[in-house]
Design a protein around this motif. Structure first.
Motif, mmCIF file in Angstrom:
data_model
loop_
_atom_site.group_PDB
_atom_site.id
_atom_site.type_symbol
_atom_site.label_atom_id
_atom_site.label_comp_id
_atom_site.label_asym_id
_atom_site.label_seq_id
_atom_site.Cartn_x
_atom_site.Cartn_y
_atom_site.Cartn_z
ATOM 1 N N MET A 1 80.569 87.417 1.112
ATOM 2 C CA MET A 1 80.744 86.190 1.874
ATOM 3 C C MET A 1 79.755 86.151 3.031
ATOM 4 S SD MET A 1 84.259 84.838 3.487
ATOM 5 C CE MET A 1 84.272 83.607 4.726
ATOM 6 N N ILE A 2 79.151 84.997 3.226
ATOM 7 C CA ILE A 2 78.171 84.820 4.301
ATOM 8 C C ILE A 2 78.899 84.613 5.619
ATOM 9 C CG2 ILE A 2 76.371 83.286 5.214
ATOM 10 C CD1 ILE A 2 75.427 84.979 2.901
ATOM 11 N N GLU A 3 78.488 85.365 6.631
ATOM 12 C CA GLU A 3 78.991 85.175 7.991
ATOM 13 C C GLU A 3 77.828 84.660 8.834
ATOM 14 O OE1 GLU A 3 80.841 87.636 11.774
ATOM 15 O OE2 GLU A 3 80.028 88.748 10.083
ATOM 16 N N LEU A 4 78.051 83.550 9.520
ATOM 17 C CA LEU A 4 77.041 82.980 10.403
ATOM 18 C C LEU A 4 77.397 83.308 11.840
ATOM 19 C CD1 LEU A 4 76.658 79.477 8.721
ATOM 20 C CD2 LEU A 4 75.237 81.508 8.374
ATOM 21 N N VAL A 5 76.453 83.902 12.547
ATOM 22 C CA VAL A 5 76.684 84.317 13.931
ATOM 23 C C VAL A 5 75.737 83.548 14.837
ATOM 24 C CG1 VAL A 5 76.546 86.247 15.556
ATOM 25 C CG2 VAL A 5 77.470 86.606 13.250
ATOM 26 N N ARG A 6 76.313 82.889 15.834
ATOM 27 C CA ARG A 6 75.510 82.208 16.852
ATOM 28 C C ARG A 6 75.118 83.232 17.906
ATOM 29 N NH1 ARG A 6 78.473 76.410 18.114
ATOM 30 N NH2 ARG A 6 78.298 75.540 15.997
ATOM 31 N N THR A 7 73.850 83.206 18.250
ATOM 32 C CA THR A 7 73.325 84.180 19.196
ATOM 33 C C THR A 7 72.112 83.565 19.888
ATOM 34 O OG1 THR A 7 72.575 86.491 19.397
ATOM 35 C CG2 THR A 7 71.970 85.345 17.363
ATOM 36 N N ASP A 8 71.241 84.392 20.401
ATOM 37 C CA ASP A 8 70.003 83.909 20.995
ATOM 38 C C ASP A 8 68.846 84.778 20.518
ATOM 39 O OD1 ASP A 8 69.860 86.242 22.600
ATOM 40 O OD2 ASP A 8 70.929 85.269 24.237
ATOM 41 N N SER A 9 67.662 84.512 21.029
ATOM 42 C CA SER A 9 66.466 85.172 20.512
ATOM 43 C C SER A 9 66.327 86.638 20.905
ATOM 44 C CB SER A 9 65.210 84.405 20.919
ATOM 45 O OG SER A 9 65.093 84.358 22.330
ATOM 46 N N ILE A 87 72.085 80.099 1.246
ATOM 47 C CA ILE A 87 72.166 80.659 2.601
ATOM 48 C C ILE A 87 71.399 79.792 3.596
ATOM 49 C CG2 ILE A 87 71.586 82.653 4.042
ATOM 50 C CD1 ILE A 87 72.045 84.374 1.459
ATOM 51 N N ALA A 88 70.192 79.389 3.247
ATOM 52 C CA ALA A 88 69.395 78.562 4.166
ATOM 53 C C ALA A 88 70.105 77.248 4.465
ATOM 54 C CB ALA A 88 68.003 78.309 3.585
ATOM 55 N N GLY A 89 70.724 76.652 3.455
ATOM 56 C CA GLY A 89 71.471 75.414 3.671
ATOM 57 C C GLY A 89 72.631 75.599 4.630
ATOM 58 N N ALA A 93 72.988 73.788 8.224
ATOM 59 C CA ALA A 93 74.202 73.017 8.543
ATOM 60 C C ALA A 93 74.829 73.510 9.848
ATOM 61 C CB ALA A 93 75.203 73.100 7.394
ATOM 62 N N GLU A 94 74.836 74.817 10.054
ATOM 63 C CA GLU A 94 75.388 75.378 11.301
ATOM 64 C C GLU A 94 74.532 74.961 12.494
ATOM 65 O OE1 GLU A 94 78.078 77.600 13.709
ATOM 66 O OE2 GLU A 94 78.225 76.720 11.713
ATOM 67 N N LEU A 95 73.225 74.958 12.332
ATOM 68 C CA LEU A 95 72.348 74.506 13.415
ATOM 69 C C LEU A 95 72.588 73.035 13.735
ATOM 70 C CD1 LEU A 95 69.037 76.306 12.381
ATOM 71 C CD2 LEU A 95 70.480 76.847 14.367
ATOM 72 N N GLU A 96 72.812 72.228 12.703
ATOM 73 C CA GLU A 96 73.102 70.808 12.935
ATOM 74 C C GLU A 96 74.422 70.635 13.682
ATOM 75 O OE1 GLU A 96 73.701 66.559 10.622
ATOM 76 O OE2 GLU A 96 72.954 68.269 9.486
ATOM 77 N N CYS A 97 75.438 71.396 13.296
ATOM 78 C CA CYS A 97 76.732 71.336 14.013
ATOM 79 C C CYS A 97 76.552 71.724 15.478
ATOM 80 C CB CYS A 97 77.745 72.273 13.353
ATOM 81 S SG CYS A 97 78.380 71.666 11.793
ATOM 82 N N ARG A 120 61.743 71.405 -0.069
ATOM 83 C CA ARG A 120 62.874 71.057 -0.948
ATOM 84 C C ARG A 120 64.206 71.213 -0.217
ATOM 85 N NH1 ARG A 120 59.691 73.602 -4.755
ATOM 86 N NH2 ARG A 120 60.818 75.574 -4.576
ATOM 87 N N LEU A 121 64.371 72.300 0.533
ATOM 88 C CA LEU A 121 65.599 72.519 1.300
ATOM 89 C C LEU A 121 65.835 71.375 2.277
ATOM 90 C CD1 LEU A 121 67.980 74.191 2.579
ATOM 91 C CD2 LEU A 121 66.236 75.171 4.091
ATOM 92 N N TYR A 122 64.821 71.020 3.041
ATOM 93 C CA TYR A 122 64.987 69.982 4.049
ATOM 94 C C TYR A 122 65.236 68.615 3.407
ATOM 95 C CZ TYR A 122 63.194 73.679 7.062
ATOM 96 O OH TYR A 122 63.012 74.859 7.721
#
Length: 157
Positions: A1-9, A87-89, A93-97, A120-122
């Motif tokens: 399962m993919i886990e998306l983590v918000r963080t910084d650079s 995964i890229a999608g 989507a998380e970045l858009e949210c 193609r992704l975009y």
């Protein structure tokens, strides 16, 4: 399962993924790589998403303020062996949210004609090609795109 983590650079997994992205882009962009690299520094990016599969970092992306109501999608990358799994999608989507939560109305990005899978992704994610903006204005190998954030009206650049 993919886990998306918000963080910084400053996230070390993001830094490592970006170094792999830059190596890939160096090959794809050839002699033009140094021109593009100057616009892809990751210092002080506040909004980064890293994707993990079984606690292994496999992809990343970021958004960076471009104007008062527009953010630029930056540093999108998925390790080659994990591509084609959506995964890229999910990162996009998380970045858009996140952009919506930050009250931005428009996403913009620049990619290259040498990255057809990114285009193609975009496109699949409802981004539309726009005239090249900013530093990419006269760069023939660049493709610039934009999308309204979650149903907001698109703000012209």
């Amino acid at each position: 399962m993919i886990e998306l983590v918000r963080t910084d650079s400053t996230n070390p997994d993001f830094v490592e993924l970006v170094s792999l992205l830059d190596a890939d882009l160096h090959v794809r962009d050839g002699d033009d790589h140094s021109f593009f690299a100057q616009f892809n520094k990751i210092t002080a990016i506040k909004h980064v998403v890293v994707a993990y599969l079984h606690e292994v970092p496999v992809g990343c992306g970021a958004i960076k303020a471009y104007s008062q109501d527009t953010v630029e999608v930056k540093r999108m990358f998925v390790l080659p062996e994990f591509r084609g799994q959506g995964i890229a999608g999910k990162i996009l989507a998380e970045l858009e949210c996140w952009a919506a939560e930050l009250d931005y109305s428009t996403l913009i990005l620049e990619t290259g004609k040498a990255q057809p899978e990114a285009i193609r992704l975009y496109t699949k994610s409802n981004f539309k090609v726009i005239p090249n903006f900013g530093q990419y204005e006269n760069i023939e190998s660049s493709v610039c795109m934009q999308k309204a954030v979650q149903g907001q009206p698109v703000k012209e650049l």
